[in-house]
Design a protein around this motif. Sequence first.
Motif, PDB file in Angstrom:
ATOM      1  N   ASP A 300       0.499  16.928   2.552  1.00 25.40           N
ATOM      2  CA  ASP A 300      -0.581  17.795   2.082  1.00 25.40           C
ATOM      3  C   ASP A 300      -1.657  17.993   3.143  1.00 25.40           C
ATOM      4  OD1 ASP A 300       0.525  18.222  -0.457  1.00 25.40           O
ATOM      5  OD2 ASP A 300      -0.280  16.321  -1.181  1.00 25.40           O
ATOM      6  N   ALA A 301      -1.809  17.016   4.039  1.00 23.24           N
ATOM      7  CA  ALA A 301      -2.858  17.098   5.051  1.00 23.24           C
ATOM      8  C   ALA A 301      -2.472  17.970   6.242  1.00 23.24           C
ATOM      9  CB  ALA A 301      -3.208  15.694   5.553  1.00 23.24           C
ATOM     10  N   LEU A 302      -1.199  18.379   6.332  1.00 26.68           N
ATOM     11  CA  LEU A 302      -0.744  19.119   7.505  1.00 26.68           C
ATOM     12  C   LEU A 302      -1.082  20.599   7.454  1.00 26.68           C
ATOM     13  CD1 LEU A 302       2.749  17.487   8.180  1.00 26.68           C
ATOM     14  CD2 LEU A 302       0.504  16.879   9.087  1.00 26.68           C
ATOM     15  N   GLY A 303      -1.302  21.154   6.260  1.00 23.08           N
ATOM     16  CA  GLY A 303      -1.694  22.557   6.164  1.00 23.08           C
ATOM     17  C   GLY A 303      -0.607  23.513   5.745  1.00 23.08           C
ATOM     18  N   TYR A 304       0.511  23.008   5.220  1.00 24.46           N
ATOM     19  CA  TYR A 304       1.561  23.908   4.731  1.00 24.46           C
ATOM     20  C   TYR A 304       1.058  24.651   3.490  1.00 24.46           C
ATOM     21  CZ  TYR A 304       5.163  21.754   7.681  1.00 24.46           C
ATOM     22  OH  TYR A 304       5.910  21.316   8.745  1.00 24.46           O
ATOM     23  N   ARG A 454       2.071  26.035  15.031  1.00 25.56           N
ATOM     24  CA  ARG A 454       0.974  26.037  15.994  1.00 25.56           C
ATOM     25  C   ARG A 454      -0.178  25.258  15.368  1.00 25.56           C
ATOM     26  NH1 ARG A 454       4.679  28.220  18.026  1.00 25.56           N
ATOM     27  NH2 ARG A 454       4.747  30.085  19.339  1.00 25.56           N
ATOM     28  N   LEU A 455      -1.135  24.840  16.200  1.00 27.95           N
ATOM     29  CA  LEU A 455      -2.346  24.204  15.700  1.00 27.95           C
ATOM     30  C   LEU A 455      -3.537  25.096  16.019  1.00 27.95           C
ATOM     31  CD1 LEU A 455      -1.845  20.434  16.649  1.00 27.95           C
ATOM     32  CD2 LEU A 455      -1.685  21.484  14.392  1.00 27.95           C
ATOM     33  N   ALA A 456      -4.308  25.442  14.999  1.00 28.55           N
ATOM     34  CA  ALA A 456      -5.522  26.247  15.169  1.00 28.55           C
ATOM     35  C   ALA A 456      -6.732  25.366  14.890  1.00 28.55           C
ATOM     36  CB  ALA A 456      -5.506  27.447  14.219  1.00 28.55           C
ATOM     37  N   ARG A 457      -7.794  25.601  15.629  1.00 25.35           N
ATOM     38  CA  ARG A 457      -9.014  24.829  15.392  1.00 25.35           C
ATOM     39  C   ARG A 457      -9.609  25.186  14.036  1.00 25.35           C
ATOM     40  NH1 ARG A 457     -12.678  25.914  20.486  1.00 25.35           N
ATOM     41  NH2 ARG A 457     -11.744  27.976  20.240  1.00 25.35           N
ATOM     42  N   ARG A 458     -10.028  24.144  13.314  1.00 25.94           N
ATOM     43  CA  ARG A 458     -10.610  24.319  11.986  1.00 25.94           C
ATOM     44  C   ARG A 458     -12.110  24.564  12.108  1.00 25.94           C
ATOM     45  NH1 ARG A 458      -8.825  22.153   6.858  1.00 25.94           N
ATOM     46  NH2 ARG A 458      -7.161  21.039   7.964  1.00 25.94           N
ATOM     47  N   TYR A 504     -16.173  24.321  15.822  1.00 21.26           N
ATOM     48  CA  TYR A 504     -14.893  23.884  15.256  1.00 21.26           C
ATOM     49  C   TYR A 504     -14.864  22.365  15.161  1.00 21.26           C
ATOM     50  CZ  TYR A 504     -13.260  28.615  16.401  1.00 21.26           C
ATOM     51  OH  TYR A 504     -13.112  29.971  16.495  1.00 21.26           O
ATOM     52  N   LYS A 505     -14.198  21.856  14.130  1.00 24.85           N
ATOM     53  CA  LYS A 505     -14.065  20.408  13.968  1.00 24.85           C
ATOM     54  C   LYS A 505     -12.714  20.116  13.324  1.00 24.85           C
ATOM     55  CE  LYS A 505     -16.644  16.358  12.452  1.00 24.85           C
ATOM     56  NZ  LYS A 505     -17.865  15.880  11.759  1.00 24.85           N
ATOM     57  N   GLY A 506     -11.817  19.530  14.108  1.00 22.73           N
ATOM     58  CA  GLY A 506     -10.470  19.259  13.618  1.00 22.73           C
ATOM     59  C   GLY A 506      -9.561  20.464  13.789  1.00 22.73           C
ATOM     60  N   ARG A 507      -8.297  20.294  13.402  1.00 24.74           N
ATOM     61  CA  ARG A 507      -7.330  21.386  13.515  1.00 24.74           C
ATOM     62  C   ARG A 507      -6.495  21.494  12.250  1.00 24.74           C
ATOM     63  NH1 ARG A 507      -4.481  21.117  19.375  1.00 24.74           N
ATOM     64  NH2 ARG A 507      -4.416  18.875  18.985  1.00 24.74           N
ATOM     65  N   VAL A 508      -5.927  22.666  12.044  1.00 23.92           N
ATOM     66  CA  VAL A 508      -5.094  22.923  10.882  1.00 23.92           C
ATOM     67  C   VAL A 508      -3.792  23.562  11.365  1.00 23.92           C
ATOM     68  CG1 VAL A 508      -6.122  25.201  10.468  1.00 23.92           C
ATOM     69  CG2 VAL A 508      -5.022  23.971   8.582  1.00 23.92           C
ATOM     70  N   GLY A 509      -2.692  23.223  10.718  1.00 21.69           N
ATOM     71  CA  GLY A 509      -1.394  23.750  11.130  1.00 21.69           C
ATOM     72  C   GLY A 509      -1.138  25.147  10.601  1.00 21.69           C
ATOM     73  N   ILE A 510      -0.477  25.953  11.432  1.00 25.38           N
ATOM     74  CA  ILE A 510      -0.005  27.280  11.035  1.00 25.38           C
ATOM     75  C   ILE A 510       1.520  27.252  11.168  1.00 25.38           C
ATOM     76  CG2 ILE A 510       0.008  29.741  11.615  1.00 25.38           C
ATOM     77  CD1 ILE A 510      -2.817  29.408  12.671  1.00 25.38           C
ATOM     78  N   TYR A 511       2.218  27.626  10.098  1.00 28.99           N
ATOM     79  CA  TYR A 511       3.660  27.404  10.050  1.00 28.99           C
ATOM     80  C   TYR A 511       4.450  28.662   9.699  1.00 28.99           C
ATOM     81  CZ  TYR A 511       1.991  22.599   9.724  1.00 28.99           C
ATOM     82  OH  TYR A 511       1.341  21.413   9.967  1.00 28.99           O
TER      83      TYR A 511
END
Length: 569
Positions: A300-304, A454-458, A504-511
């Motif tokens: 759940d924390a990965l951003g799917y 990919r990882l995008a900045r949150r 930005y603080k942290g990153r979120v996954g784009i899938y």
Amino acid sequence: MATQNLSGLARLLVQHAHLVEADAEALQSTATSTQTPFIEQLIRSKKMSARDIAEFCSQAFGYPILDLDQVDPSYIPQGVLDVKVMSTQRIVPLFKRGTTKLFIGISDITNIQAVEDVRFQTGLQVEPIVVEDPKLAALIEKMVEATGANIKNIVMDVADLEMTGGDEEIQQDSAVNVEVDDAPVVKYIQKMLLDAINSGCSDIHFEPYEKFYRIRYRLDGVLREIAQPPLAFKEKIASRIKVISKLDISEKRIPQDGRMKLVLSKNRAIDFRVSTLPTLHGEKICMRILDPAQASLGIDALGYDPDQKEALLNAVSRPYGMVLVTGPTGSGKTVSLYTCLNLLNKPDINISTAEDPAEINLAGINQVNVNEKAGLTFPVALKAFLRQDPDVIMVGEIRDYETADIAIKAAQTGHMVFSTLHTNDAPATLTRMLNMGVPAFNIASSVILITAQRLARRLCPSCKTPIDIPAHALLEAGFSEADLDGSWTPYRPVGCNACRDTGYKGRVGIYQVMPMTEDMNRLVMKGGNAIDIADQARREGVRDLRQSGLIKVTQGLTSLEEVMAVTNE
């Protein structure tokens, strides 16, 4: 500058242009009249944040900085200091080293009297560590409230702040150990590592040049210069890191790879993957921070997105088949794979992994480091796994036909196989395997799901602000007319103390999660190329990376410019 009327921290901040003299005098006067610490009044005035003050003190005096949120209160030594001293002097014992040294948390490093009081009361050598004042006050309050409880004295050994090579601690003579621990270079490296961990960095770069030496952190995917230590330190820093990482300090002509560990507490240790590279002006060292906590965050924390998560879980729960994760270096593939392995890591399942190298140690999983020089290649490891009664196999990367062939045969014979490839998106992964020489029918009968990421900045939740983007710009970015229904608001980065002025603080996954359906398999069997496969995926409702990123924009998690940059379509 006339600062005769100021004392301690107030004078220092004025001298370094962090405060104007008039404001400092007013705050000091208020602190005196109300009998409260100056640092408390400074934070209340909002002229400087607690974090900024801590970072200033750390840089000005060269002491390490520690986030008290990461400290387990149960490990703080009890009965070492009188609670009256802790309350009046704004100080707390953090941990002891043997019977000679005490590490204390202090927010106002100019409070020399506090350090002297601790030294007098304990008879120990005192080493200050800078902490944020509000967190320090809250911790002291808890300790004062707990006074009278008969709690066993729990002391975190100083080895928790020392570096070890691999899984074994370096054995040193005790007299030598004391001398090394007091060395400025050792303290400086420890400070850099602690700061990097507390900041959430992924990599640390030590870089020598002709006329200067710099240290950079990679934070949220972006490199930032942190410090420029004296150029004369470059050899000492390189040698110290190489010793701890079990590398040859006399070999400076070829690259070397090693590992080291920083034990923060009995329950938490951070591994570092260390790589050295000979350059024109000395050895450049890159340290990858490998936090095992990242692998246990949960899916759940990965951003799917919900439908992507469901498709991935369905594939992972299958008894056999191949799941491929693709993306460039630094896109989070390893964390995604380990998360899937954690879902399957149960007493009745045998899991083996071949990696180059194993980045995160997971209990219950048999991890093997590939060693090309010794002949332990991916194909050799895979063949050995198949004789070890496996249920799940993870291959760090499919690089050649032999590895792909063995992995596919394993997936066809009742095993679940996970692996990675370096391709731009999910459809291109299939053509990449075809180009390796893998027959189409083998791909169709083994691969059950491909995910590109990919990882995008949150966006920083403390400072992000709405932005008005013209409709034509949103349409050009990939939004449809139906998406522009006014039910969501795009945000832009601003910058504040919480995010170090980056926005930005942290990153979120784009899938892009692409299950292999019957129609997709038929297309592969017919020799369809990446474009044909992408069209079929689109017809089946599979979102590409750009479309998945745009959903994160509508959710306010990231900015449009960040999605445009990382998807780059």
